[in-house]
Design a protein around this motif. Structure first.
Motif, mmCIF file in Angstrom:
data_model
loop_
_atom_site.group_PDB
_atom_site.id
_atom_site.type_symbol
_atom_site.label_atom_id
_atom_site.label_comp_id
_atom_site.label_asym_id
_atom_site.label_seq_id
_atom_site.Cartn_x
_atom_site.Cartn_y
_atom_site.Cartn_z
ATOM 1 N N PRO A 27 2.913 14.981 8.771
ATOM 2 C CA PRO A 27 3.142 14.351 10.253
ATOM 3 C C PRO A 27 1.699 13.562 10.713
ATOM 4 N N GLY A 28 1.935 12.539 11.342
ATOM 5 C CA GLY A 28 0.977 11.734 11.848
ATOM 6 C C GLY A 28 0.086 11.110 10.696
ATOM 7 N N HIS A 29 0.274 11.290 9.568
ATOM 8 C CA HIS A 29 -0.703 10.441 8.535
ATOM 9 C C HIS A 29 0.178 9.636 7.729
ATOM 10 N N LEU A 30 -0.547 8.459 7.161
ATOM 11 C CA LEU A 30 -0.316 7.464 6.384
ATOM 12 C C LEU A 30 -0.868 7.592 5.088
ATOM 13 N N LEU A 31 -0.125 7.107 4.000
ATOM 14 C CA LEU A 31 -0.905 6.997 2.530
ATOM 15 C C LEU A 31 -0.554 5.447 2.292
ATOM 16 N N LEU A 32 -1.913 4.786 2.561
ATOM 17 C CA LEU A 32 -2.149 3.460 2.201
ATOM 18 C C LEU A 32 -1.979 2.980 0.713
ATOM 19 N N VAL A 33 -1.458 2.109 0.294
ATOM 20 C CA VAL A 33 -1.469 1.684 -1.124
ATOM 21 C C VAL A 33 -1.974 0.399 -1.462
ATOM 22 N N CYS A 34 -3.143 0.406 -2.525
ATOM 23 C CA CYS A 34 -3.380 -1.333 -2.446
ATOM 24 C C CYS A 34 -3.012 -1.290 -4.026
ATOM 25 N N HIS A 35 -2.133 -2.327 -4.265
ATOM 26 C CA HIS A 35 -1.776 -2.614 -5.751
ATOM 27 C C HIS A 35 -2.548 -4.103 -6.482
ATOM 28 N N VAL A 36 -2.933 -3.603 -7.459
ATOM 29 C CA VAL A 36 -3.632 -4.775 -8.115
ATOM 30 C C VAL A 36 -3.250 -5.083 -9.595
ATOM 31 N N SER A 37 -2.713 -6.127 -9.729
ATOM 32 C CA SER A 37 -2.009 -6.213 -10.964
ATOM 33 C C SER A 37 -2.222 -7.742 -11.591
ATOM 34 N N GLY A 38 -2.132 -7.819 -12.900
ATOM 35 C CA GLY A 38 -2.309 -8.991 -13.744
ATOM 36 C C GLY A 38 -3.595 -9.481 -13.980
ATOM 37 N N PHE A 39 -4.567 -8.482 -14.079
ATOM 38 C CA PHE A 39 -5.975 -8.846 -14.292
ATOM 39 C C PHE A 39 -6.473 -8.600 -15.808
ATOM 40 N N TYR A 40 -7.399 -9.340 -16.200
ATOM 41 C CA TYR A 40 -7.918 -9.206 -17.408
ATOM 42 C C TYR A 40 -9.472 -9.779 -17.529
ATOM 43 N N PRO A 41 -10.443 -8.716 -18.060
ATOM 44 C CA PRO A 41 -10.395 -7.855 -18.718
ATOM 45 C C PRO A 41 -10.130 -6.508 -18.029
ATOM 46 N N LYS A 42 -10.149 -5.543 -18.563
ATOM 47 C CA LYS A 42 -9.732 -4.282 -17.921
ATOM 48 C C LYS A 42 -10.829 -3.700 -16.785
ATOM 49 N N PRO A 43 -12.123 -3.953 -16.827
ATOM 50 C CA PRO A 43 -12.908 -3.434 -15.797
ATOM 51 C C PRO A 43 -12.546 -3.949 -14.462
ATOM 52 N N VAL A 44 -12.193 -2.899 -13.531
ATOM 53 C CA VAL A 44 -11.928 -3.498 -12.321
ATOM 54 C C VAL A 44 -12.468 -2.408 -11.178
ATOM 55 N N LEU A 45 -12.848 -2.951 -9.982
ATOM 56 C CA LEU A 45 -13.061 -1.967 -8.981
ATOM 57 C C LEU A 45 -12.429 -2.187 -7.460
ATOM 58 N N VAL A 46 -11.467 -1.335 -7.321
ATOM 59 C CA VAL A 46 -10.620 -1.217 -6.254
ATOM 60 C C VAL A 46 -11.018 -0.018 -5.091
ATOM 61 N N ARG A 47 -11.322 -0.449 -3.841
ATOM 62 C CA ARG A 47 -11.743 0.392 -3.074
ATOM 63 C C ARG A 47 -11.272 0.152 -1.549
ATOM 64 N N TRP A 48 -11.081 1.313 -0.734
ATOM 65 C CA TRP A 48 -10.610 1.243 0.606
ATOM 66 C C TRP A 48 -11.884 1.207 1.474
ATOM 67 N N MET A 49 -11.956 0.228 2.289
ATOM 68 C CA MET A 49 -13.324 0.000 3.079
ATOM 69 C C MET A 49 -13.136 -0.118 4.590
ATOM 70 N N ARG A 50 -13.926 0.358 5.298
ATOM 71 C CA ARG A 50 -13.881 0.178 6.776
ATOM 72 C C ARG A 50 -15.260 -0.726 7.101
ATOM 73 N N GLY A 51 -15.258 -1.780 7.077
ATOM 74 C CA GLY A 51 -16.506 -2.718 7.372
ATOM 75 C C GLY A 51 -17.096 -2.716 5.962
ATOM 76 N N GLU A 52 -18.608 -2.351 5.891
ATOM 77 C CA GLU A 52 -19.157 -2.279 4.623
ATOM 78 C C GLU A 52 -19.103 -0.918 4.275
ATOM 79 N N GLN A 53 -18.295 0.069 4.822
ATOM 80 C CA GLN A 53 -18.683 1.519 4.327
ATOM 81 C C GLN A 53 -17.238 1.876 3.493
ATOM 82 N N GLU A 54 -17.617 2.389 2.196
ATOM 83 C CA GLU A 54 -16.483 2.752 1.573
ATOM 84 C C GLU A 54 -15.802 3.969 1.890
#
Length: 202
Positions: free
Chosen positions: A106-133
């Protein structure tokens, strides 16, 4: 009795090659093939000199080793590099989108960021608020797509009133420094590029 042999070659971008052939006895380096003959290693035991005298008497063996190290090995390595060059240089840009996951409570959300179709494998995906992870970011496993590209999702659980202003940032080599940044709650959920030194550009 244990004898160890290490042999091979390195090929530089200009096709210049360096080769090596080392022999160790009981874990101690005793001799190497240098140029067109066998030579004792520094601090090698006296028995190494006797072995080297015998080895250097076999001209055919020396010519064969020289041929393998200076001709066959560089050709083989160059062929491997050439055949794998397209794969090594392959770059495919990712596509990203946002969605809402199953309610964590109750009162909470689960935010999902999908990233697909990239190559090569190394990738960085993160949730940010401004400049803060955001420290609660959970990154899933990188999974294969059928076309040999990759898929990843990163989730963040937040209170419903704290979702505004959050963004998913995607860093990948194919983007050449122009990160994808998706802002939660915007009507336009397509990729946006974060330009160096400025705000997000549509």
């Amino acid at each position: 009795m244990e004898v160890q042999v290490s042999a091979g070659c390195e090929v530089d971008p200009g096709n210049a090659s360096n080769n090596f052939f080392h022999v160790a006895f009981q874990g101690r380096h005793i001799l190497s093939f240098q140029g067109s003959s066998w030579e004792a290693a520094q601090e090698a035991p006296d028995v190494a000199n006797s072995v080297i005298r015998v080895l250097n008497q076999h001209q055919g063996t020396k010519e064969t080793v020289h041929w393998l190290l200076n001709d066959i090995c560089p050709q083989y390595v160059s062929g491997l590099l050439e055949s794998g060059k397209a794969e090594l240089e392959k770059q495919v840009k990712p596509k990203a989108w946002l969605s809402r996951g199953p309610s964590p409570g109750p009162g909470h959300l689960l935010l999902v960021c999908h990233v697909s179709g990239f190559y090569p494998k190394p990738v960085l995906v993160r949730w940010m608020r401004g400049e803060q992870e955001q420290p609660g970011t959970q990154q899933g496993d990188i999974l294969p797509n059928a076309d040999e590209t990759w898929y990843l999702q990163a989730t963040l659980e937040v209170a419903a009133g704290e979702a505004a202003g959050l963004a998913c940032q995607v860093k990948h080599s194919s983007l050449e420094g122009q990160d994808i940044v998706l802002y939660w709650g915007e009507k336009e959920l397509g990729p946006r590029l974060e330009m160096p030194g400025g705000g997000p550009q549509a």
